[in-house]
Scaffold this active site. Structure first.
Site, mmCIF file in Angstrom:
data_model
loop_
_atom_site.group_PDB
_atom_site.id
_atom_site.type_symbol
_atom_site.label_atom_id
_atom_site.label_comp_id
_atom_site.label_asym_id
_atom_site.label_seq_id
_atom_site.Cartn_x
_atom_site.Cartn_y
_atom_site.Cartn_z
ATOM 1 N N ASP A 1 0.813 -1.217 0.000
ATOM 2 C CA ASP A 1 0.000 0.000 0.000
ATOM 3 C C ASP A 1 0.847 1.269 0.000
ATOM 4 O O ASP A 1 1.972 1.268 0.505
ATOM 5 C CB ASP A 1 -0.880 0.043 1.260
ATOM 6 C CG ASP A 1 -1.970 -1.012 1.248
ATOM 7 O OD1 ASP A 1 -2.005 -1.828 0.316
ATOM 8 O OD2 ASP A 1 -2.784 -1.018 2.197
ATOM 9 N N HIS B 1 3.675 -2.214 3.207
ATOM 10 C CA HIS B 1 3.681 -0.849 2.681
ATOM 11 C C HIS B 1 5.001 -0.597 1.957
ATOM 12 O O HIS B 1 6.060 -0.858 2.541
ATOM 13 C CB HIS B 1 3.515 0.170 3.807
ATOM 14 C CG HIS B 1 2.212 0.030 4.528
ATOM 15 N ND1 HIS B 1 2.013 -0.923 5.505
ATOM 16 C CD2 HIS B 1 1.041 0.694 4.386
ATOM 17 C CE1 HIS B 1 0.766 -0.823 5.939
ATOM 18 N NE2 HIS B 1 0.149 0.145 5.287
HETATM 19 ZN ZN LIG Z 1 -2.587 3.234 3.059
#
Ligand SMILES: [Zn+2]
Length: 213
Positions: free
Chosen positions: A36, A182
């Site tokens: 992400d 992430h």
């Molecule tokens: Zn996010």
């Protein structure tokens, strides 16, 4: 150890929010890694390079304004055969954002996700995992699949050692798991350690890393 979030999404939550995808139902040895908040310089290219080394595919939930800033890195994700998903234009938190504004922001991101040959995406992940039921309902009507996760790596957590991050992530993964990482600055301290080891560990056991489609 105090965590402000749950590593493993409880089955009860998954059943209650059955309109969201938490895990892919499969008997096969498949894992769905997701990244992400990119695309960003350094970290996204590093993830791409690491995945390529293990022949792994994954899904990148991109923030629209990051695609605007780093279009070449975005194109590289596509060229490498990964999937992409919408993560809003400004990384908006759904509970705090009026629905109309939230939807406009998703649509703004759509335009950047479409760039070039790419026809766009129907995968959506709400930033912070927070979305109002009405926002989700409207996005589903527009054809989006709301992708959550069953394993949160906690890579962003400064209180988590890289060894702990690795251990709890591999412990919680099962067939069809959707795992959150992430590709960002704040996660790299853990990601740098965890990702290659995780890929190595599961590849040895005959697992395949697939992109969501
Ligand atoms: Zn996010």
């Amino acid at each position: 150890m105090m965590w402000s979030y749950l590593v493993k999404t409880p089955n009860l939550v998954q059943r209650f929010f059955h309109n969201y995808s938490w895990r892919i139902s499969t008997e096969k040895k498949e894992i769905f890694l997701t990244f992400d908040d990119g695309p960003v310089p350094d970290f996204t290219p590093w993830v791409l390079k690491t995945l390529r080394k293990y022949g792994a595919k994954a899904t990148f939930f991109c923030v629209g304004e990051n695609i605007k800033k780093h279009p070449r890195i975005y194109k590289k994700i596509l060229r490498n055969g990964h999937s992409v998903g919408n993560h809003t234009y400004n990384h908006l938190q759904g509970w705090k954002t009026p629905t109309r504004k939230y939807l406009k922001n998703v649509i703004k991101a759509e335009a950047y996700l479409k760039g070039g040959q790419h026809s766009g995406t129907k995968l959506f992940r709400p930033p912070h995992g927070r979305i109002r039921p009405l926002q989700a309902k409207i996005l589903r009507k527009k054809g989006y699949r709301i992708i959550m996760w069953d394993v949160l790596s906690g890579d962003f957590d400064p209180h988590l050692s890289k060894e702990e991050c690795y251990e709890h992530t591999i412990k919680n993964i099962q067939n069809g798991s959707i795992v959150v990482f992430h590709d960002s600055d704040k996660s790299f301290r853990n990601l740098d350690y965890v990702l290659p080891r995780l890929l190595e560990h599961f590849k040895k056991q005959g697992y395949v890393f697939r992109a969501l489609d």
